[in-house]
Write an enzyme that holds these catalytic residues in place. Structure first.
Site, PDB file in Angstrom:
ATOM      1  N   HIS A  57      10.470   4.636  -2.729  1.00  0.00           N
ATOM      2  CA  HIS A  57       9.823   4.127  -1.529  1.00  0.00           C
ATOM      3  C   HIS A  57       9.539   2.629  -1.648  1.00  0.00           C
ATOM      4  O   HIS A  57       9.795   1.876  -0.720  1.00  0.00           O
ATOM      5  CB  HIS A  57       8.536   4.896  -1.259  1.00  0.00           C
ATOM      6  CG  HIS A  57       7.577   4.910  -2.420  1.00  0.00           C
ATOM      7  ND1 HIS A  57       7.925   5.300  -3.703  1.00  0.00           N
ATOM      8  CD2 HIS A  57       6.268   4.580  -2.496  1.00  0.00           C
ATOM      9  CE1 HIS A  57       6.875   5.202  -4.502  1.00  0.00           C
ATOM     10  NE2 HIS A  57       5.846   4.772  -3.786  1.00  0.00           N
ATOM     11  N   ASP A  74       0.882  -1.162   0.000  1.00  0.00           N
ATOM     12  CA  ASP A  74       0.000   0.000   0.000  1.00  0.00           C
ATOM     13  C   ASP A  74       0.915   1.205   0.000  1.00  0.00           C
ATOM     14  O   ASP A  74       1.896   1.247   0.757  1.00  0.00           O
ATOM     15  CB  ASP A  74      -0.939   0.026   1.202  1.00  0.00           C
ATOM     16  CG  ASP A  74      -2.055   1.043   1.006  1.00  0.00           C
ATOM     17  OD1 ASP A  74      -2.661   1.065  -0.082  1.00  0.00           O
ATOM     18  OD2 ASP A  74      -2.326   1.829   1.936  1.00  0.00           O
TER      19      ASP A  74
END
Length: 183
Positions: A167, A57
């Site tokens: 990320h 996520d």
């Protein structure tokens, strides 16, 4: 994930894309954190398939918006997955925000659920939101995200450059030891 595993020298794992397993119901993303949502998705996949499952996520957290859109990144404009509308809304919200207050970070939580247990990791990619979209690579907010120390947007980077700094690349690198333990 394959590029990250190859770079780490992890062999013996067969990656099976979600499209290659029978469809299953996924719970809605109702978690307050990226970690909660990633873990819920990985648990759903593990329960449905019986196979070790990795789920992510991710989104963008903007300083001037107190960390929002955060877990709502994909549906910030009210329509899930409409990258153009989400980006347009974000830029509109930051229109009068000076450069020194446009700090942001891409955040990715990756969860692994397997018979051996659960592992959740978080990767962050600091930077800032630019004033206009640039580049054609990537997706989502990539064209307006300028990584710290760069003059190029994330959409202007090669896949290899993104793997090394992003990320998601950072989170997957942190997940490598748990994935290696599965082999």
């Amino acid at each position: 994930m394959r590029r990250v595993l190859d770079a780490a020298g992890v062999t013996g794992l067969h990656l099976l894309p979600l499209d290659d397993v029978p469809a299953f119901d996924e719970a809605p993303e109702t978690g307050a954190t990226f970690e909660e949502n990633a873990l819920a998705k990985a648990r759903d996949a593990f329960r449905a398939t019986g196979l070790a499952a990795v789920a992510d996520d991710s989104g963008i957290a903007v300083d001037a918006l107190n960390g929002m859109p955060g877990v709502l990144s994909a549906r910030w404009s009210g329509v899930h997955g409409d990258d153009a509308r989400n980006t347009e809304l974000l830029l509109g919200q930051l229109r009068d925000v000076p450069a020194e207050r446009r700090g942001a970070a891409f955040v990715s939580a990756c969860a692994l659920v397997s018979p051996a247990g659960e592992t959740v990791v978080r990767g962050e990619w600091p930077g800032a939101v630019g004033v206009e979209p640039r580049g054609s690579g990537g997706f989502g907010y990539d064209p307006v995200f300028v990584p710290e120390g760069s003059s190029r947007s994330a959409a202007e980077l090669t896949p290899q450059e993104k793997d090394a700094a992003s990320h998601r690349g950072r989170a997957l690198a942190l997940l490598v030891p748990a994935l290696r333990a599965l082999v």
